[in-house]
Scaffold this active site. Structure first.
Site, PDB file in Angstrom:
ATOM      1  N   LYS A 117      35.699  39.925  66.080  1.00  0.00           N
ATOM      2  CA  LYS A 117      34.749  38.823  65.831  1.00  0.00           C
ATOM      3  C   LYS A 117      35.491  37.647  65.205  1.00  0.00           C
ATOM      4  O   LYS A 117      35.317  36.497  65.619  1.00  0.00           O
ATOM      5  CB  LYS A 117      33.651  39.281  64.882  1.00  0.00           C
ATOM      6  N   ASN A 118      36.339  37.936  64.223  1.00  0.00           N
ATOM      7  CA  ASN A 118      36.985  36.844  63.482  1.00  0.00           C
ATOM      8  C   ASN A 118      38.180  36.231  64.212  1.00  0.00           C
ATOM      9  O   ASN A 118      38.792  35.286  63.701  1.00  0.00           O
ATOM     10  CB  ASN A 118      37.362  37.317  62.083  1.00  0.00           C
ATOM     11  N   CYS A 131      27.629  34.789  55.512  1.00  0.00           N
ATOM     12  CA  CYS A 131      27.160  35.945  54.742  1.00  0.00           C
ATOM     13  C   CYS A 131      27.013  35.579  53.264  1.00  0.00           C
ATOM     14  O   CYS A 131      27.853  34.897  52.696  1.00  0.00           O
ATOM     15  CB  CYS A 131      28.176  37.085  54.845  1.00  0.00           C
ATOM     16  N   ARG A 180      30.786  30.166  48.793  1.00  0.00           N
ATOM     17  CA  ARG A 180      31.598  29.920  50.003  1.00  0.00           C
ATOM     18  C   ARG A 180      32.038  28.446  50.006  1.00  0.00           C
ATOM     19  O   ARG A 180      31.612  27.660  50.831  1.00  0.00           O
ATOM     20  CB  ARG A 180      30.804  30.254  51.271  1.00  0.00           C
ATOM     21  N   ILE A 203      34.219  24.890  50.402  1.00  0.00           N
ATOM     22  CA  ILE A 203      35.039  24.361  51.506  1.00  0.00           C
ATOM     23  C   ILE A 203      36.085  23.375  50.984  1.00  0.00           C
ATOM     24  O   ILE A 203      36.667  22.604  51.763  1.00  0.00           O
ATOM     25  CB  ILE A 203      34.144  23.671  52.573  1.00  0.00           C
ATOM     26  N   ASP A 212      36.835  42.703  54.001  1.00  0.00           N
ATOM     27  CA  ASP A 212      35.734  43.017  54.921  1.00  0.00           C
ATOM     28  C   ASP A 212      35.528  44.512  55.115  1.00  0.00           C
ATOM     29  O   ASP A 212      34.599  44.917  55.806  1.00  0.00           O
ATOM     30  CB  ASP A 212      35.970  42.351  56.283  1.00  0.00           C
ATOM     31  N   ARG A 267      25.247  40.911  63.511  1.00  0.00           N
ATOM     32  CA  ARG A 267      26.084  39.703  63.519  1.00  0.00           C
ATOM     33  C   ARG A 267      27.521  40.045  63.869  1.00  0.00           C
ATOM     34  O   ARG A 267      28.249  39.240  64.436  1.00  0.00           O
ATOM     35  CB  ARG A 267      26.081  39.025  62.139  1.00  0.00           C
TER      36      ARG A 267
HETATM   37  C1  EPZ Z   1      37.062  34.543  56.912  1.00  0.00           C
HETATM   38  O1  EPZ Z   1      36.132  33.813  56.141  1.00  0.00           O
HETATM   39  C2  EPZ Z   1      36.257  35.620  57.623  1.00  0.00           C
HETATM   40  N1  EPZ Z   1      35.257  35.012  58.473  1.00  0.00           N
HETATM   41  C3  EPZ Z   1      35.580  36.522  56.598  1.00  0.00           C
HETATM   42  O2  EPZ Z   1      34.928  37.574  57.312  1.00  0.00           O
HETATM   43  C4  EPZ Z   1      36.656  37.138  55.705  1.00  0.00           C
HETATM   44  O3  EPZ Z   1      36.030  37.905  54.692  1.00  0.00           O
HETATM   45  C5  EPZ Z   1      37.484  36.027  55.049  1.00  0.00           C
HETATM   46  O4  EPZ Z   1      38.051  35.172  56.076  1.00  0.00           O
HETATM   47  C6  EPZ Z   1      38.628  36.580  54.213  1.00  0.00           C
HETATM   48  O5  EPZ Z   1      39.453  37.366  55.017  1.00  0.00           O
HETATM   49  C7  EPZ Z   1      35.635  34.515  59.672  1.00  0.00           C
HETATM   50  O6  EPZ Z   1      36.789  34.542  60.047  1.00  0.00           O
HETATM   51  C8  EPZ Z   1      34.535  33.953  60.532  1.00  0.00           C
HETATM   52  P1  EPZ Z   1      38.488  32.418  53.272  1.00  0.00           P
HETATM   53  P2  EPZ Z   1      36.595  32.456  55.374  1.00  0.00           P
HETATM   54  O7  EPZ Z   1      38.440  30.950  53.416  1.00  0.00           O
HETATM   55  O8  EPZ Z   1      37.584  31.731  56.182  1.00  0.00           O
HETATM   56  C9  EPZ Z   1      37.858  30.888  48.862  1.00  0.00           C
HETATM   57  C10 EPZ Z   1      33.190  39.073  57.852  1.00  0.00           C
HETATM   58  O9  EPZ Z   1      32.588  39.942  57.205  1.00  0.00           O
HETATM   59  N2  EPZ Z   1      37.794  29.561  49.471  1.00  0.00           N
HETATM   60  O10 EPZ Z   1      39.745  33.144  53.619  1.00  0.00           O
HETATM   61  O11 EPZ Z   1      35.364  31.735  54.948  1.00  0.00           O
HETATM   62  C11 EPZ Z   1      36.650  31.742  49.220  1.00  0.00           C
HETATM   63  O12 EPZ Z   1      35.579  31.469  48.343  1.00  0.00           O
HETATM   64  C12 EPZ Z   1      33.495  37.716  57.214  1.00  0.00           C
HETATM   65  O13 EPZ Z   1      33.587  39.201  59.036  1.00  0.00           O
HETATM   66  C13 EPZ Z   1      37.758  28.452  48.631  1.00  0.00           C
HETATM   67  O14 EPZ Z   1      37.763  28.575  47.403  1.00  0.00           O
HETATM   68  O15 EPZ Z   1      37.287  33.069  54.080  1.00  0.00           O
HETATM   69  C14 EPZ Z   1      37.198  33.129  49.052  1.00  0.00           C
HETATM   70  O16 EPZ Z   1      37.179  33.478  47.687  1.00  0.00           O
HETATM   71  C15 EPZ Z   1      32.977  37.626  55.788  1.00  0.00           C
HETATM   72  N3  EPZ Z   1      37.695  27.211  49.192  1.00  0.00           N
HETATM   73  C16 EPZ Z   1      38.641  33.000  49.503  1.00  0.00           C
HETATM   74  O17 EPZ Z   1      38.958  31.600  49.440  1.00  0.00           O
HETATM   75  C17 EPZ Z   1      37.707  27.033  50.559  1.00  0.00           C
HETATM   76  O18 EPZ Z   1      37.689  25.872  51.009  1.00  0.00           O
HETATM   77  C18 EPZ Z   1      38.893  33.486  50.922  1.00  0.00           C
HETATM   78  O19 EPZ Z   1      38.038  32.772  51.779  1.00  0.00           O
HETATM   79  C19 EPZ Z   1      37.745  28.173  51.386  1.00  0.00           C
HETATM   80  C20 EPZ Z   1      37.798  29.433  50.815  1.00  0.00           C
END
Ligand code: EPZ
Length: 420
Positions: free
Chosen positions: A22-23, A116, A121, A123, A307, A399
């Site tokens: 999915k990811n 989720c 979350r 950005i 995950d 999902r």
């Molecule tokens: C991706 O989400 C995945 N989703 C998530 O999978 C996965 O848990 C996550 O990566 C971590 O591996 C998809 O790929 C669609 P991150 P993403 O940015 O990109 C912080 C599932 O169950 N952060 O790596 O949103 C954030 O809060 C889903 O399949 C910031 O602070 O995750 C977190 O603590 C859930 N600022 C950490 O970084 C930002 O701008 C990792 O988040 C972005 C993230």
């Protein structure tokens, strides 16, 4: 509204089919905006997050449809750079479209993404990285982006964010110069994105390491491309844990486990052993009750994958001994725990960690899923529990898992999907 009714205790036997990750697929759909022809994504899961992303592509003028288990995308007719609010607020991956829109149109307009409910979350890493590349960002609930210069640059991420890494790659492939991303995420799904983009004729190198270099090209050289993403390591891991909790013998294709090493390492010989294999498959015998896992800490790849944290906690509830799981990626990712406790499981949350004292038996319960992986954890608990469980909120599980009830039933689980 749908629910799963599960009668626990059945051992699982047979071969399981794992879909493409999915990811991987979600950012690939965004990346298809940068193609001039058709993209064929093979073994694509028919899951709701994919359907939302295809609706997003269609909302900006593209085409998307399934032909069997191949997702066909045609972004050649994409003509808009503003995403609709309703769709973007449904999933986090909508935000990963920004980079592709910036490369194609030099502007983008999206709403703050959904996703989720596993904690905050933000950005900010995405925004600061794009600003480093000269993108102006007007922030409110509707966020508009504009490219002001197209030369290269160096972006250092304060955390190896998966989505931010993917967004910056997509925003860089058509720039006039080299973009270097330092401290980027190393997940296998980013390697898939790199391979797909390079199939189109872009020049991305270094995915899988903590530094990625993108050499901008004016436009893609290939038209129609076919791509098979990696198997979903989280889906494979979830079925591994189902076997560990229920016992039995499950056949996995070898490629299913190539990116699941940090899961199979955790399971080790503790819960399962490979009793048969050839160059294509493993037959894994699950010996029944696993030993507990000790201390497990989640982190960016190649650390233990966040995950799989809820699913491992569910497995620990029926393991022999004590498990402590520290969640360092999404510290609040424990909403499922209060539901798991309804089975009699001995699990407590302390800050960003949970402590589980495994029990020989847990009992069936009525539980409610509130997010994708937490829902998978409740389903696993129902499979292992004595008696009947009902898991509500199946839409969360759908999902990220295609027809998980049918795949489990094919292995011998007693699970039925029903309308509430
Ligand atoms: C991706 O989400 C995945 N989703 C998530 O999978 C996965 O848990 C996550 O990566 C971590 O591996 C998809 O790929 C669609 P991150 P993403 O940015 O990109 C912080 C599932 O169950 N952060 O790596 O949103 C954030 O809060 C889903 O399949 C910031 O602070 O995750 C977190 O603590 C859930 N600022 C950490 O970084 C930002 O701008 C990792 O988040 C972005 C993230």
């Amino acid at each position: 509204m749908e629910r799963f009714t599960v009668s626990g205790g059945n051992r699982l036997y047979g071969a399981v089919r794992i879909n493409a990750a999915k990811n991987s697929v979600l950012p690939l759909i965004s990346a298809s905006i940068l193609s001039e022809g058709k993209t064929y994504i093979k073994n694509c899961p028919k899951i709701s997050d994919v359907f939302v992303m295809t609706e997003i592509i269609k909302s900006i003028g593209g085409k998307a449809f399934f032909d069997g288990d191949t997702l066909v995308l045609d972004a050649s007719t994409v003509c808009d750079w503003k995403l609709p609010e309703e769709l973007t607020k449904r999933i986090r991956a909508s935000f990963f479209t920004v980079g592709a829109l910036l490369s194609r149109f030099e502007k983008a307009g999206v709403y703050s993404p959904g996703g989720c409910n596993i904690g905050k979350r933000p950005i900010d890493i995405h925004i600061s990285a794009l600003k480093t590349l000269g993108v102006s960002v007007s922030e409110s609930d509707y966020i508009s982006f504009k490219v002001n210069r197209r030369d290269g640059g160096k972006v250092t991420l304060k955390f190896p964010s998966v989505g931010a890494t993917e967004n910056v790659i997509l925003a860089s492939v058509r720039r006039k110069g080299e973009v270097r991303i330092v401290n980027c995420a190393r997940e296998p799904e980013i390697v898939d994105l790199q391979e797909y983009l390079n199939l189109l004729g872009y020049k991305v190198n270094g995915a899988g390491t903590d530094e990625i270099v993108i050499e901008g090209v004016e436009k893609p050289s290939a038209r129609d491309v076919e791509f098979t993403p990696s198997p979903d390591r989280i889906e494979a891991g979830t079925f591994l844990l189902a076997g560990a909790m229920c016992g039995g013998e499950i056949e996995f294709r070898r490629e299913y486990l190539k990116n699941s090493l940090n899961i199979t390492k955790i399971l080790g010989n503790n819960a399962c052993k490979i009793i048969g294999k050839n160059d294509k498959i493993y037959i894994i015998r699950f010996t029944g009750r696993t030993k507990a896992f000790g201390k497990v800490v989640t982190g960016p790849y190649p650390e233990f994958v966040t995950d799989m944290q809820p699913q491992l906690a569910a497995c620990a509830c029926v393991a022999d001994g004590v498990t402590v799981i520290e969640e360092k990626v999404f510290p609040e990712r424990f909403a499922y725990v209060s539901e798991l406790k309804k089975t009699g499981a001995d699990i407590e949350v302390f800050g960003n960690a949970c402590v589980i004292v495994g029990k020989k038996n847990i009992g069936g319960a009525v539980m409610s899923a509130g997010d994708l992986r937490g829902g998978a954890a409740l389903l696993l608990a129902g499979l292992a529990a004595e008696g009947r469980s009902v898991i509500c909120g199946v839409s969360h599980i759908d999902r990220g898992y295609e027809r998980i009830d049918e795949k489990l039933r094919a292995l011998g689980a007693d699970i039925v999907r029903a309308e509430i």
